[in-house]
Design a protein around this motif. Structure first.
Motif, PDB file in Angstrom:
ATOM      1  N   GLU A   1       0.824  -1.208   0.000  1.00  0.00           N
ATOM      2  CA  GLU A   1       0.000   0.000   0.000  1.00  0.00           C
ATOM      3  C   GLU A   1       0.858   1.258   0.000  1.00  0.00           C
ATOM      4  N   ILE A   2       1.864   1.293   0.847  1.00  0.00           N
ATOM      5  CA  ILE A   2       2.731   2.470   0.941  1.00  0.00           C
ATOM      6  C   ILE A   2       3.532   2.639  -0.347  1.00  0.00           C
ATOM      7  N   ARG A   3       4.065   1.541  -0.884  1.00  0.00           N
ATOM      8  CA  ARG A   3       4.826   1.604  -2.142  1.00  0.00           C
ATOM      9  C   ARG A   3       3.978   2.194  -3.262  1.00  0.00           C
TER      10      ARG A   3
ATOM     11  N   VAL B   1      13.598   3.292   3.609  1.00  0.00           N
ATOM     12  CA  VAL B   1      13.569   3.522   2.161  1.00  0.00           C
ATOM     13  C   VAL B   1      12.213   4.084   1.720  1.00  0.00           C
ATOM     14  N   LEU B   2      11.132   3.605   2.339  1.00  0.00           N
ATOM     15  CA  LEU B   2       9.792   4.092   1.987  1.00  0.00           C
ATOM     16  C   LEU B   2       9.469   5.441   2.640  1.00  0.00           C
ATOM     17  N   GLY B   3      10.311   5.870   3.575  1.00  0.00           N
ATOM     18  CA  GLY B   3      10.099   7.164   4.226  1.00  0.00           C
ATOM     19  C   GLY B   3       8.985   7.147   5.256  1.00  0.00           C
ATOM     20  N   VAL B   4       8.800   6.006   5.901  1.00  0.00           N
ATOM     21  CA  VAL B   4       7.777   5.882   6.943  1.00  0.00           C
ATOM     22  C   VAL B   4       8.415   5.311   8.197  1.00  0.00           C
TER      23      VAL B   4
ATOM     24  N   ASP C   1       4.545   2.232  11.161  1.00  0.00           N
ATOM     25  CA  ASP C   1       3.607   2.376  10.039  1.00  0.00           C
ATOM     26  C   ASP C   1       3.464   1.098   9.236  1.00  0.00           C
ATOM     27  N   LEU C   2       4.522   0.284   9.198  1.00  0.00           N
ATOM     28  CA  LEU C   2       4.467  -0.969   8.454  1.00  0.00           C
ATOM     29  C   LEU C   2       3.766  -2.063   9.220  1.00  0.00           C
TER      30      LEU C   2
END
Length: 70
Positions: free
Chosen positions: A8-10, A59-62, A66-67
């Motif tokens: 979802e984040i990607r 890497v995702l900036g979260v 959050d994951l």
């Protein structure tokens, strides 16, 4: 548990980010994960270690949390 959140984040990143691009981003910071591993993670077929989760979050900036949250 976190695979769906990673997907979802990607997919919501401002710049289009494919599974291959995410794998390349992870490899550039020293995490040895290829596109197939990203695909298995997102589909829930591969376990993600805590160290991998921290790098993926960075890497995702979260945040790491959050994951893990739905």
């Amino acid at each position: 548990m976190s695979g769906q959140r990673i997907k979802e984040i990607r997919q919501k990143l401002p710049e289009k980010t494919s599974q291959k691009k995410l794998a390349n981003m992870l490899q550039s910071v020293g995490l040895d994960i290829d596109k197939n591993a990203v695909q298995r993670i997102e589909s829930g077929k591969r376990f993600v270690t805590d160290i991998e989760l921290k790098v993926i979050a960075k890497v995702l900036g979260v945040s790491y949390q959050d994951l893990l949250d739905d």
